[in-house]
Design a protein around this motif. Sequence first.
Motif, short mmCIF file in Angstrom:
data_model
loop_
_atom_site.label_atom_id
_atom_site.label_comp_id
_atom_site.label_asym_id
_atom_site.label_seq_id
_atom_site.Cartn_x
_atom_site.Cartn_y
_atom_site.Cartn_z
N LYS A 15 0.82 -1.21 0.00
CA LYS A 15 0.00 0.00 0.00
C LYS A 15 0.86 1.27 0.00
N ASN A 16 1.92 1.27 0.81
CA ASN A 16 2.63 2.53 1.06
C ASN A 16 3.93 2.71 0.29
N CYS A 17 4.47 1.64 -0.23
CA CYS A 17 5.81 1.72 -0.82
C CYS A 17 5.82 1.34 -2.31
N PRO A 19 3.81 1.52 -4.83
CA PRO A 19 3.41 2.43 -5.91
C PRO A 19 4.59 3.23 -6.48
N CYS A 20 5.60 3.53 -5.67
CA CYS A 20 6.79 4.24 -6.18
C CYS A 20 7.96 3.29 -6.38
N HIS A 21 8.04 2.27 -5.55
CA HIS A 21 9.18 1.35 -5.66
C HIS A 21 8.80 0.20 -6.59
N ARG A 22 8.72 0.50 -7.86
CA ARG A 22 8.41 -0.49 -8.89
C ARG A 22 8.99 0.02 -10.21
N GLY A 27 11.14 5.37 -7.18
CA GLY A 27 11.91 4.68 -6.14
C GLY A 27 13.15 4.01 -6.73
N PRO A 28 14.30 4.08 -6.02
CA PRO A 28 15.56 3.59 -6.59
C PRO A 28 15.66 2.06 -6.66
N PHE A 29 14.75 1.32 -6.01
CA PHE A 29 14.75 -0.14 -6.16
C PHE A 29 13.31 -0.62 -6.02
N GLU A 30 13.08 -1.88 -6.45
CA GLU A 30 11.70 -2.40 -6.42
C GLU A 30 11.37 -3.01 -5.07
N LYS A 43 17.44 -1.22 5.68
CA LYS A 43 17.17 0.15 5.19
C LYS A 43 15.71 0.51 5.41
N ILE A 44 14.83 -0.47 5.14
CA ILE A 44 13.40 -0.21 5.29
C ILE A 44 13.06 0.10 6.75
N LYS A 45 13.66 -0.66 7.64
CA LYS A 45 13.43 -0.39 9.06
C LYS A 45 13.87 1.05 9.38
N VAL A 47 14.33 3.75 7.38
CA VAL A 47 13.57 4.88 6.79
C VAL A 47 12.14 4.97 7.33
N THR A 48 11.60 3.83 7.79
CA THR A 48 10.24 3.91 8.35
C THR A 48 10.29 4.41 9.80
N GLN A 49 11.33 4.01 10.53
CA GLN A 49 11.46 4.52 11.91
C GLN A 49 11.67 6.03 11.92
N GLY A 51 10.73 8.11 9.66
CA GLY A 51 9.64 8.84 9.02
C GLY A 51 10.04 9.41 7.65
N TYR A 52 11.22 9.02 7.17
CA TYR A 52 11.69 9.51 5.86
C TYR A 52 10.85 8.92 4.73
N MET A 53 10.43 7.66 4.93
CA MET A 53 9.56 6.99 3.95
C MET A 53 8.35 6.44 4.70
N PRO A 54 7.16 6.38 4.10
CA PRO A 54 6.84 6.97 2.80
C PRO A 54 6.81 8.50 2.90
N PRO A 55 7.21 9.19 1.82
CA PRO A 55 7.25 10.64 1.90
C PRO A 55 5.84 11.24 1.89
N TRP A 56 5.49 11.90 2.97
CA TRP A 56 4.17 12.56 3.06
C TRP A 56 4.33 13.77 3.96
N GLU A 68 -3.40 9.39 1.29
CA GLU A 68 -2.43 9.70 2.33
C GLU A 68 -1.51 8.51 2.55
N ARG A 69 -0.23 8.76 2.58
CA ARG A 69 0.72 7.66 2.83
C ARG A 69 1.51 7.95 4.09
N THR A 70 1.05 7.37 5.19
CA THR A 70 1.81 7.47 6.44
C THR A 70 1.64 6.15 7.16
N PHE A 347 11.60 19.82 -0.38
CA PHE A 347 11.54 20.24 -1.78
C PHE A 347 11.20 19.07 -2.71
N ARG A 348 11.61 17.85 -2.32
CA ARG A 348 11.46 16.71 -3.23
C ARG A 348 10.04 16.19 -3.35
N TRP A 349 9.17 16.56 -2.41
CA TRP A 349 7.83 15.98 -2.44
C TRP A 349 6.80 17.08 -2.46
N GLN A 350 6.34 17.41 -3.65
CA GLN A 350 5.39 18.52 -3.78
C GLN A 350 4.12 18.00 -4.45
C1 HEC Z 1 6.15 8.85 -3.55
C2 HEC Z 1 7.08 7.81 -3.91
C3 HEC Z 1 7.68 6.93 -2.83
C4 HEC Z 1 7.02 6.20 -1.87
C5 HEC Z 1 5.52 6.13 -1.62
C6 HEC Z 1 8.03 5.51 -1.11
N1 HEC Z 1 9.26 5.80 -1.62
FE1 HEC Z 1 11.06 5.14 -0.89
N2 HEC Z 1 12.03 6.37 -2.19
C7 HEC Z 1 11.46 7.10 -3.18
C8 HEC Z 1 12.50 7.82 -3.90
C9 HEC Z 1 12.27 8.73 -5.10
C10 HEC Z 1 13.70 7.53 -3.28
C11 HEC Z 1 15.08 8.04 -3.66
C12 HEC Z 1 15.29 9.45 -3.32
C13 HEC Z 1 15.47 9.70 -1.87
O1 HEC Z 1 16.18 8.90 -1.21
O2 HEC Z 1 14.94 10.71 -1.40
C14 HEC Z 1 13.37 6.60 -2.21
C15 HEC Z 1 14.33 6.05 -1.36
C16 HEC Z 1 14.06 4.99 -0.48
C17 HEC Z 1 15.07 4.27 0.27
C18 HEC Z 1 16.55 4.50 0.17
C19 HEC Z 1 17.04 5.53 1.11
C20 HEC Z 1 18.54 5.61 0.98
O3 HEC Z 1 19.03 6.71 0.96
O4 HEC Z 1 19.17 4.56 0.85
C21 HEC Z 1 14.42 3.32 1.00
C22 HEC Z 1 15.04 2.27 1.93
C23 HEC Z 1 13.01 3.46 0.73
N3 HEC Z 1 12.83 4.49 -0.17
C24 HEC Z 1 12.03 2.68 1.28
C25 HEC Z 1 10.66 2.96 1.17
C26 HEC Z 1 9.65 2.30 1.95
C27 HEC Z 1 9.90 1.18 2.96
C28 HEC Z 1 8.46 2.86 1.61
C29 HEC Z 1 7.10 2.57 2.17
C30 HEC Z 1 6.96 2.52 3.62
C31 HEC Z 1 8.73 3.86 0.58
N4 HEC Z 1 10.08 3.89 0.36
C32 HEC Z 1 7.77 4.66 -0.04
C33 HEC Z 1 10.11 7.18 -3.47
C34 HEC Z 1 9.10 6.66 -2.68
#
Ligand code: HEC
Length: 428
Positions: A15-17, A19-22, A27-30, A43-45, A47-49, A51-56, A68-70, A347-350
């Motif tokens: 649901k949260n990841c 859509p962009c990680h594909r 997203g930089p990987f699937e 890495k997933i642990k 960025v989720t801890q 709050g960096y991902m999902p970007p909202w 809403e993606r949180t 700046f990256r998420w508008q």
């Molecule tokens: C709106 C699109 C979007 C969504 C939704 C999203 N991502 Fe990302 N993600 C990105 C992009 C684009 C990057 C690379 C740019 C950056 O790091 O800011 C990234 C980077 C990452 C990284 C690498 C960070 C690093 O610097 O190594 C991880 C891990 C990651 N995402 C995990 C997740 C997880 C887990 C979720 C869901 C909980 C998620 N992402 C949801 C777009 C997204």
Amino acid sequence: MFHRFIVDISPIIFKNCTPCHRAGESGPFELMTYEDVKTNANKIKFVTQTGYMPPWPADVSYTHFIGERTLTNEEKELIKVWVANGTPKGEASKIPLPPVFYIGSALGKPDLVVKFKEPVPLKGNGADHFYVIKLPMHLPKDTFVSYFEFVPSQRKLAHHINGHLINYDPLKKKDTEGGLNHSLDAFKDYKELYGKMNILNDDGSFPVLTPNTVYYLPGYTPPSYPVGIGGFKTNALSTILLQNIHYGPSNNDVLDSSYINVFYGPRPKRPIYETQLGTFGISKIEPDLILLPNKIQTFHTQATLNGDASILSVNPHMHLLGKSFWAFAVQQNGDTIPLIKINKWDFRWQYYYTYQHPVIIKKGTVIHVYGTFDNTDKNPFNPNHPPKVVTQGEGVKSMQTTEEMFQFIFTYLPYQPGDENMDLSKHR
Ligand code: HEC
């Protein structure tokens, strides 16, 4: 507690990841399969801890939006415990299929894909580039289009795109193909440029232009609205003119071959209007947007609505020095209507944030917008070290990434009774 991917983790990721990680998305990987998630588990642990991902960026304790993606604290905890337990998979026979996406679009399978006729060369000279690009279209007949979706091929560089639809009368225009396909935006006279790009009618007059039909910012997907809301009458012989396509700086020479997905739709019953406060907008910024070095400053802009409006979506816009953003409306009876709050600007998420139900703003209501900018060395995105004075700049070039903007854009319908109950998450 022994969490397994299949039961607990996959729904959160899908649901949260995903859509962009594909494939084909930002997203930089699937993150499509158990193996994908396992490989990136730590890495997933992280960025989720954090709050960096999902970007909202929008504050969900202030206002809610569609899509809403949180993650809840419980979901974050599930991921943490799952990783600590060594990423157990669960019963292989019950593996859920990853969601099905259409590669090359966030909205699904388009009816038509219109590609750049030739790639746009971007010099790796560390400077911003501004282009004007035309994409001629040949549709089977005059029709209606619900969305034009711009899909960038250089996602890291595509900063801002604003395009118009030109509908031609076949009696006035024989051929839309000839002329320049693109041009660097370094000219004085639009009429001359349009001549070179073969945009004008054959008699030299301006064709009919519908402004702001194609839009793009990082993180943006076109908001989709219920049947009959918005959309564009589109002639068989037409052209998309990307009037302002702004690429951020790169250090390598690259070619951009972006494209536009076209989605046909029903006849629009209610056109959508868009207006903006602040930079290039209907309201003045106070004080003037002059960002002094080593200072954190807050600016304000306000506008009074002269009719009842049903606000569909909002789009805060600032550049690299943005720190926080806040918009709300004060009605004549003194009541406050929250619109959007972003506590930590990124700046990256508008996004264009779309409300579940239109927000009704009555005539005479004042919309207030506050933007705080951080022009200190502590701002990791500050392009200037040491910090220097940054302003809005002049003309088109004010859209340089390193200049600033303070804008609050909103889309709306003139109010009709019942709009408050319209469900904007139900579309097409
Ligand atoms: C709106 C699109 C979007 C969504 C939704 C999203 N991502 Fe990302 N993600 C990105 C992009 C684009 C990057 C690379 C740019 C950056 O790091 O800011 C990234 C980077 C990452 C990284 C690498 C960070 C690093 O610097 O190594 C991880 C891990 C990651 N995402 C995990 C997740 C997880 C887990 C979720 C869901 C909980 C998620 N992402 C949801 C777009 C997204």
